[in-house]
Write an enzyme that holds these catalytic residues in place. Structure first.
Site, PDB file in Angstrom:
ATOM      1  N   GLY A  59      43.906 107.183  45.528  1.00  0.00           N
ATOM      2  CA  GLY A  59      43.775 106.243  46.641  1.00  0.00           C
ATOM      3  C   GLY A  59      45.083 105.830  47.297  1.00  0.00           C
ATOM      4  N   ASN A 119      46.203 107.080  50.019  1.00  0.00           N
ATOM      5  CA  ASN A 119      45.885 106.961  51.454  1.00  0.00           C
ATOM      6  C   ASN A 119      45.136 105.667  51.737  1.00  0.00           C
ATOM      7  OD1 ASN A 119      46.664 109.374  53.266  1.00  0.00           O
ATOM      8  ND2 ASN A 119      46.055 110.308  51.328  1.00  0.00           N
ATOM      9  N   MET A 140      36.075 113.700  46.911  1.00  0.00           N
ATOM     10  CA  MET A 140      35.989 115.084  46.448  1.00  0.00           C
ATOM     11  C   MET A 140      34.578 115.677  46.503  1.00  0.00           C
ATOM     12  SD  MET A 140      39.079 115.680  46.134  1.00  0.00           S
ATOM     13  CE  MET A 140      39.096 117.316  45.404  1.00  0.00           C
ATOM     14  N   ARG A 141      33.772 115.197  47.448  1.00  0.00           N
ATOM     15  CA  ARG A 141      32.428 115.760  47.583  1.00  0.00           C
ATOM     16  C   ARG A 141      32.184 116.206  49.011  1.00  0.00           C
ATOM     17  NH1 ARG A 141      29.056 115.450  43.567  1.00  0.00           N
ATOM     18  NH2 ARG A 141      29.905 114.295  41.824  1.00  0.00           N
ATOM     19  N   ASN A 172      38.547 112.916  58.178  1.00  0.00           N
ATOM     20  CA  ASN A 172      39.087 113.385  56.898  1.00  0.00           C
ATOM     21  C   ASN A 172      40.560 113.697  57.064  1.00  0.00           C
ATOM     22  OD1 ASN A 172      39.001 114.302  54.153  1.00  0.00           O
ATOM     23  ND2 ASN A 172      39.037 116.407  54.916  1.00  0.00           N
ATOM     24  N   HIS A 203      43.443 116.316  55.462  1.00  0.00           N
ATOM     25  CA  HIS A 203      43.634 117.509  54.634  1.00  0.00           C
ATOM     26  C   HIS A 203      45.136 117.750  54.507  1.00  0.00           C
ATOM     27  CE1 HIS A 203      42.714 121.379  52.870  1.00  0.00           C
ATOM     28  NE2 HIS A 203      43.622 121.918  53.664  1.00  0.00           N
ATOM     29  N   ASP A 207      36.508 121.348  56.335  1.00  0.00           N
ATOM     30  CA  ASP A 207      37.860 121.395  56.911  1.00  0.00           C
ATOM     31  C   ASP A 207      37.901 122.143  58.246  1.00  0.00           C
ATOM     32  OD1 ASP A 207      38.733 120.076  54.629  1.00  0.00           O
ATOM     33  OD2 ASP A 207      39.314 121.914  53.598  1.00  0.00           O
ATOM     34  N   HIS A 248      52.421 113.780  51.263  1.00  0.00           N
ATOM     35  CA  HIS A 248      51.719 112.497  51.080  1.00  0.00           C
ATOM     36  C   HIS A 248      52.368 111.391  51.913  1.00  0.00           C
ATOM     37  CE1 HIS A 248      49.012 114.210  48.324  1.00  0.00           C
ATOM     38  NE2 HIS A 248      49.846 114.344  47.321  1.00  0.00           N
ATOM     39  N   GLU A 269      51.188 111.816  55.299  1.00  0.00           N
ATOM     40  CA  GLU A 269      49.769 111.409  55.380  1.00  0.00           C
ATOM     41  C   GLU A 269      49.646 109.901  55.574  1.00  0.00           C
ATOM     42  OE1 GLU A 269      47.283 114.619  52.679  1.00  0.00           O
ATOM     43  OE2 GLU A 269      47.887 112.766  51.745  1.00  0.00           O
TER      44      GLU A 269
HETATM   45  C1  GRF Z   1      45.333 113.717  49.938  1.00  0.00           C
HETATM   46  O1  GRF Z   1      46.372 114.617  49.711  1.00  0.00           O
HETATM   47  C2  GRF Z   1      44.438 114.209  51.032  1.00  0.00           C
HETATM   48  O2  GRF Z   1      45.075 115.052  51.931  1.00  0.00           O
HETATM   49  C3  GRF Z   1      43.365 114.969  50.291  1.00  0.00           C
HETATM   50  O3  GRF Z   1      43.204 114.288  49.086  1.00  0.00           O
HETATM   51  C4  GRF Z   1      44.403 113.610  48.740  1.00  0.00           C
HETATM   52  C5  GRF Z   1      44.031 112.198  48.403  1.00  0.00           C
HETATM   53  O4  GRF Z   1      45.082 111.501  47.797  1.00  0.00           O
HETATM   54  N1  GRF Z   1      42.163 115.058  51.075  1.00  0.00           N
HETATM   55  P1  GRF Z   1      44.957 109.944  47.565  1.00  0.00           P
HETATM   56  O5  GRF Z   1      43.741 109.694  46.689  1.00  0.00           O
HETATM   57  O6  GRF Z   1      44.838 109.266  48.890  1.00  0.00           O
HETATM   58  O7  GRF Z   1      46.214 109.557  46.841  1.00  0.00           O
END
Ligand code: GRF
Length: 199
Positions: A11, A13, A89-90, A106, A108, A144, A170, A173
């Site tokens: 988590g 993000n 993850m689903r 989403n 990626h 994706d 990250h 992101e």
């Molecule tokens: C991220 O790298 C994102 O791109 C991918 O899953 C990861 C999630 O990381 N879809 P976090 O749980 O936000 O640390």
């Protein structure tokens, strides 16, 4: 606007989204964090931030349809306008996607359409790309593959390891996702076929 964030893991993000919201950089309500993994760190982050959480485990339902129906019921209850997948993850079913058409985002960790799937960072690194980085996109029924909203470019140097690259991705992101969410909140994202125009 009411936002639900879906997570299955650490988590980071979600944390970036929470922090951006606190700073006033996301002007919407973080209503709900949904997770399919009861012990994930993302849920701790949500609780610490005072956001309502919902745990729905696939194993507790006979079918994927029932599992998603439980989630959708709660999304309706909270009047959710935008779903943000952050390490969820689903795969979401076509029916679910259609119910929230153009309302699911989403992120990626590779420059789509390259290196789709669950090992985007590793696959790009092992392939030997010189530039990679995260992609924020709309979720459609194909994995994706939805219209791209924002991408961030990260140079891969000869000194990089998969770990150092992952760290840089990250970090990017965490800037990119809150920005994309706020663009959505402001109604500045226009989908034109495969393309997204930021207005
Ligand atoms: C991220 O790298 C994102 O791109 C991918 O899953 C990861 C999630 O990381 N879809 P976090 O749980 O936000 O640390």
């Amino acid at each position: 606007m009411n936002i639900a964030v879906f997570c299955s893991g650490s988590g980071t993000n979600l944390q970036a989204i929470i922090d951006a919201h606190k700073r006033g950089d996301i002007k919407a309500d973080l209503k709900l964090v949904v997770s399919d993994v009861p012990a994930c760190l993302a849920l701790e982050r949500a609780k610490k931030a005072g956001i309502k959480t919902l745990i729905v485990e696939r194993k507790d339902f006979k079918s994927k349809e029932d599992f998603e129906a439980e989630i959708i019921k709660n999304l309706n209850k909270e009047k959710i306008d935008l779903i943000v997948l952050a390490g969820y993850m689903r795969l979401i079913s076509t029916d679910f996607v259609n119910q929230y058409k153009n309302k699911i985002l989403n992120i990626h960790p590779a420059l789509l359409p390259s290196f789709k799937g669950t090992h985007g960072i590793k696959d790009a690194f092992e392939y030997g790309v010189k530039v990679t980085g995260p992609t924020v996109h709309f979720v459609t029924q194909d994995m994706d593959a939805g219209p791209i909203i924002l991408q961030g470019a990260i140079k891969v140097t000869e000194d990089d390891t998969e770990e150092s690259l992952a760290q840089a991705i990250h970090k990017e992101e965490h800037k990119l996702y809150p920005r994309a969410i706020q663009l959505f909140v402001e109604g500045k994202i226009k989908i034109e076929g495969r393309k997204v125009r930021i207005i």
